[in-house]
Design a protein around this motif. Structure first.
Motif, PDB file in Angstrom:
ATOM      1  N   ASP A 177       0.804  -1.223   0.000  1.00 56.33           N
ATOM      2  CA  ASP A 177       0.000   0.000   0.000  1.00 56.33           C
ATOM      3  C   ASP A 177       0.833   1.268   0.000  1.00 56.33           C
ATOM      4  N   GLY A 178       2.126   1.174   0.275  1.00 58.30           N
ATOM      5  CA  GLY A 178       2.952   2.360   0.366  1.00 58.30           C
ATOM      6  C   GLY A 178       2.923   2.959   1.765  1.00 58.30           C
ATOM      7  N   GLU A 190       2.331   6.231   4.087  1.00 61.04           N
ATOM      8  CA  GLU A 190       1.615   7.509   4.069  1.00 61.04           C
ATOM      9  C   GLU A 190       2.430   8.568   4.800  1.00 61.04           C
ATOM     10  N   LYS A 195       8.555   9.729  -3.563  1.00 63.41           N
ATOM     11  CA  LYS A 195       7.531   8.992  -4.309  1.00 63.41           C
ATOM     12  C   LYS A 195       8.123   7.785  -5.026  1.00 63.41           C
ATOM     13  N   ASN A 202       8.096   4.426  -3.019  1.00 64.62           N
ATOM     14  CA  ASN A 202       6.786   3.916  -2.608  1.00 64.62           C
ATOM     15  C   ASN A 202       6.261   4.623  -1.356  1.00 64.62           C
ATOM     16  N   ASN A 261       3.759   7.547  -0.217  1.00 62.73           N
ATOM     17  CA  ASN A 261       2.644   8.372  -0.690  1.00 62.73           C
ATOM     18  C   ASN A 261       2.697   9.739  -0.017  1.00 62.73           C
ATOM     19  N   THR A 284       1.438  13.380   0.762  1.00 61.26           N
ATOM     20  CA  THR A 284       0.236  14.211   0.800  1.00 61.26           C
ATOM     21  C   THR A 284       0.623  15.607   1.259  1.00 61.26           C
TER      22      THR A 284
END
Length: 394
Positions: A54-55, A57, A74, A77, A79, A81
């Motif tokens: 899922d990577g 966060e 990125k 892997n 993510n 935000t």
């Protein structure tokens, strides 16, 4: 003509098999410990593989000040935000919500410090109370690699080799196999696979001694023209048979679960073969004999069924002490460990799981230590039952 102790053994075993409570207890413990260990390892595997699927966060404040860094994050892997400026209280609340692994905040002077070749400050916020420790370490590795890349580029621009920063180069070689790592990690859990042997023998041991005294059937049995050793041996073997069956089934279930789990995902493996497991089960034959003998010796001294059950249950905690304490002390495997029941079985299974040749002595000590204590308990029970004044007065 069958020996008398065989007749007593068959009679006690048949009564035990009719006891649904004893059989239910056996089934519960056969499945409980293997399922518990399998569940713990399964959760570890899920936590280890979740970032890859899922990577990671990561919330970044001021991401526009370092576009190259964002690209590198990125690519690993992670993510990213982007978020607006946040106060320390807001960052803390976001981390406690457990929705992101960390928050990266770039200082307002990051761009100017970077251009002027001054240390550009990055703030990495994380909550150590959550289970994102491994993900935070991965983010730190990316940031460290990014900093080293910038440092190398600046040195080259000034005609200096980046190798100047690393006068000593350390190369690490891990000779540990996945089997040895798994045996070390799972080693603390292995001892719990053998503890249920005492639970399996508890009900038939107490019922055939204190239970029969409470029902007044023991007096009738002692009045028969039979040797005391035959009576004790029959009860002992009946309780041991149930314990042995439960222990063997439990070890097979646990072995099947460990074989099925994808331990390779966390750098481990379970390479114990079925032939090795058969050897462990054979050596473990003496453990049910010890469990039944100990519980019968304790129950024969009780005045009632309830007292015998309480006393035997408390006494079962004593063999568990070395199984719990010794792994916590992180001691190297020594010969004396094979002379301590339960700890010996745990140590033997762990060494076999590592794929090491343990020799004959550990097998002999593991079997002999439990059998010797079992025979002492049986001798004590025979001595007690031979005393009519004691048996009628207790």
């Amino acid at each position: 003509m069958k020996p008398l102790f065989v007749t007593v053994f068959l009679k006690e075993l048949l009564e035990t098999l009719r006891d649904r409570r004893a059989l239910s207890l056996l089934l519960i413990f056969v499945l409980m410990y293997p399922a518990l260990v399998g569940g713990i390892l399964y959760q570890q595997i899920n936590r280890a593989t979740a970032p890859e699927k899922d990577g990671i966060e990561l919330t970044v404040i001021g991401a526009q000040r370092a576009p190259t860094l964002m690209t590198q994050l990125k690519q690993k892997n992670i993510n990213v935000t982007e978020a607006k400026p946040m106060s320390e209280e807001d960052i803390t609340a976001l981390l406690r919500a457990n929705k992101v692994a960390a928050v990266l905040r770039l200082s307002d002077t990051y761009g100017s410090d970077y251009r002027d070749m001054r240390p550009a400050r990055l703030e990495l916020w994380h909550d150590s109370a959550t289970d994102h420790g491994r993900q935070v370490a991965d983010i730190e590795n990316v940031l460290r690699a990014y900093g080293n890349t910038i440092a190398g580029a600046r040195l080259l621009a000034h005609g200096v080799s980046p190798a100047t920063l690393f006068p000593v180069q350390v190369q690490r070689y891990d000779t540990g196999t996945s089997a040895s790592r798994s045996a070390t990690v799972i080693g603390a859990m292995l001892g719990m696979f053998f503890v249920p042997a005492f639970f399996f023998a508890l009900s038939p041991s107490v019922d055939s001694t204190a239970g029969e005294r409470e029902r007044r059937s023991l007096e009738v049995l002692l009045a028969q023209p039979a040797r005391t050793i035959d009576l004790v041996a029959g009860k002992w073997f009946a309780a041991s048979a149930l314990s042995l069956a439960g222990l063997t089934l439990e070890l097979c279930v646990a072995h099947g679960i460990l074989k099925w789990l994808p331990l390779e995902e966390i750098g481990m493996s379970w390479r114990l073969s079925w032939s090795d497991l058969a050897l462990v089960c054979l050596v473990s034959l003496a453990l049910p004999l010890l469990a039944a003998a100990l519980e019968i010796a304790l129950a024969i001294n009780a005045k009632s069924f309830k007292e015998a059950q309480t006393t035997a249950s408390i006494a079962m905690l004593i063999p568990m002490v070395p199984v719990i304490v010794v792994p916590m002390m992180d001691l190297a495997t020594k010969t004396w460990m094979y002379a301590v029941p339960l700890l010996a079985h745990q140590t033997l299974l762990r060494e076999l799981a590592k794929g090491q040749a343990v020799g004959l002595l550990p097998f002999v000590l593991t079997f002999g230590s439990s059998l010797a204590i079992a025979l002492l308990c049986v001798a004590f029970t025979v001595w007690r039952m031979k005393s009519e004044r004691y048996m009628m007065g207790v």
